[in-house]
Design an enzyme around this catalytic site. Structure first.
Site, PDB file in Angstrom:
ATOM      1  N   TRP A  10       0.822  -1.223   0.000  1.00  0.00           N
ATOM      2  CA  TRP A  10       0.000   0.000   0.000  1.00  0.00           C
ATOM      3  C   TRP A  10       0.854   1.270   0.000  1.00  0.00           C
ATOM      4  CZ3 TRP A  10      -4.760  -0.543   3.821  1.00  0.00           C
ATOM      5  CH2 TRP A  10      -5.497  -1.683   3.476  1.00  0.00           C
ATOM      6  N   LYS A  11       2.126   1.140   0.329  1.00  0.00           N
ATOM      7  CA  LYS A  11       3.023   2.304   0.457  1.00  0.00           C
ATOM      8  C   LYS A  11       2.405   3.319   1.434  1.00  0.00           C
ATOM      9  CE  LYS A  11       4.932   1.185  -4.002  1.00  0.00           C
ATOM     10  NZ  LYS A  11       5.618   1.597  -5.215  1.00  0.00           N
ATOM     11  N   GLU A 168      12.026  -6.505  -8.732  1.00  0.00           N
ATOM     12  CA  GLU A 168      11.315  -5.301  -9.152  1.00  0.00           C
ATOM     13  C   GLU A 168      12.272  -4.368  -9.894  1.00  0.00           C
ATOM     14  OE1 GLU A 168       7.648  -4.469  -6.548  1.00  0.00           O
ATOM     15  OE2 GLU A 168       9.360  -3.647  -5.491  1.00  0.00           O
ATOM     16  N   SER A 214       4.499  -2.144 -11.926  1.00  0.00           N
ATOM     17  CA  SER A 214       3.347  -1.881 -12.801  1.00  0.00           C
ATOM     18  C   SER A 214       2.557  -3.135 -13.169  1.00  0.00           C
ATOM     19  CB  SER A 214       3.785  -1.125 -14.050  1.00  0.00           C
ATOM     20  OG  SER A 214       4.331   0.134 -13.696  1.00  0.00           O
ATOM     21  N   GLY A 235       1.913  -2.527  -6.372  1.00  0.00           N
ATOM     22  CA  GLY A 235       1.803  -1.222  -5.721  1.00  0.00           C
ATOM     23  C   GLY A 235       0.479  -0.568  -6.098  1.00  0.00           C
ATOM     24  N   GLY A 236       0.531   0.335  -7.075  1.00  0.00           N
ATOM     25  CA  GLY A 236      -0.639   1.125  -7.482  1.00  0.00           C
ATOM     26  C   GLY A 236      -1.928   0.330  -7.613  1.00  0.00           C
TER      27      GLY A 236
HETATM   28  P1  PGA Z   1       3.755  -0.488  -8.768  1.00  0.00           P
HETATM   29  O1  PGA Z   1       4.666  -0.682  -7.478  1.00  0.00           O
HETATM   30  O2  PGA Z   1       2.901  -1.711  -8.912  1.00  0.00           O
HETATM   31  O3  PGA Z   1       2.942   0.751  -8.486  1.00  0.00           O
HETATM   32  O4  PGA Z   1       4.673  -0.304  -9.926  1.00  0.00           O
HETATM   33  C1  PGA Z   1       5.257  -1.916  -7.186  1.00  0.00           C
HETATM   34  C2  PGA Z   1       6.106  -1.813  -5.946  1.00  0.00           C
HETATM   35  O5  PGA Z   1       6.744  -0.778  -5.748  1.00  0.00           O
HETATM   36  O6  PGA Z   1       6.165  -2.754  -5.131  1.00  0.00           O
END
Ligand code: PGA
Length: 251
Positions: A10-11, A168, A214, A235-236
């Site tokens: 979720w950051k 990543e 992504s 992430g997003g």
């Molecule tokens: P993202 O992030 O899916 O938004 O690219 C992935 C992550 O940082 O773990």
């Protein structure tokens, strides 16, 4: 056969109300599914306890996004492995590229954190990956090899059973630019080979290697069908229940 693992990072998003909202949508959306993969969510520290209570008795597991390498003490602003365990965490993301680039975390520090997590019975989701500049210089395998060799120093093959590696590529994180399934598979196969070399063949075969960068519902299926891609670190797309569930379904 390795079981696939889908993790939502979720950051720095979602306060308590938003946490309750997203988790209830996830639980509802997944209630009629028989999950064939593991699902982990990693909310910010302030939401961990609430998230832990909400997902009790569901298949969703809890992880944190970072921790300090010491057990306790005068480390203003930091959170320990024991504290994370205490609120129900089973996993912790370590060495994320945002920690490396924005907060200056080096391989040696990440190694200390991984050791502390394992010692505390938290399972690390250990992130590695090259920058665009490193890829363009053809240094991808060299960078990943250094990150893994230093990151896993003095860790036994027995402990690796409780660890996930997430590949990543930094240029794919939050950019909408995903690695192609072939590009990702190539690095994943290399990581498995490296683990075989550093540990042994069984450890390498059993290791879960997630891809992150992504990942979206419309590209997850193809990525996850690659031989050495055992899951996704999202992430997003994990911030909306629909898209996270879409990715879980592709696994
Ligand atoms: P993202 O992030 O899916 O938004 O690219 C992935 C992550 O940082 O773990």
């Amino acid at each position: 056969m390795r079981k696939k693992v889908i993790t939502g990072n979720w950051k720095m998003n979602n306060d308590l109300g938003e946490t309750q909202n997203l988790i209830s949508k996830l639980i509802n959306g997944l209630s009629n599914e028989t999950l064939s993969c593991d699902v982990i969510i990693c909310p910010p520290f302030t939401s961990l306890q609430e998230a832990g209570l909400l997902i009790k008795n569901t298949p969703i597991k809890l992880g944190a996004q970072n921790m300090h390498q010491e057990g306790n003490g005068a480390y203003t602003g930091e959170i320990s492995a024991g504290m994370l365990k205490n609120v129900g965490c089973e996993y912790v993301i370590l060495g994320h590229s945002e920690r490396r680039t924005i907060f200056g975390e080096k391989d040696e520090l990440i190694n200390l954190k991984i050791k502390k997590a394992l010692e505390s019975e938290l399972k690390p989701i250990f992130c590695v990956g090259e920058t665009l500049e490193e890829r363009e210089k053809d240094a991808t395998t060299k960078v990943v090899e250094r990150q893994i060799t230093v990151g896993l120093k003095n860790i036994s093959s027995d402990e690796i059973k409780n660890l996930i590696i997430a590949y990543e590529p930094v240029w794919a994180i939050g950019t909408g630019r995903t690695a192609t399934p072939e590009q990702a598979q190539e690095v994943h196969a290399y990581i498995r080979l490296l683990i075989n070399r550093l540990f042994d063949v069984q450890t390498a075969e059993n290791l879960v290697i997630q891809y992150g960068g992504s990942v979206k519902p419309d590209n997850a299926g193809e990525l996850l069908s690659q031989k050495d891609i055992d899951g996704a670190l999202v992430g997003g797309a994990c911030l909306k229940a629909d898209s996270f569930i879409g990715i879980i379904r592709s696994a």
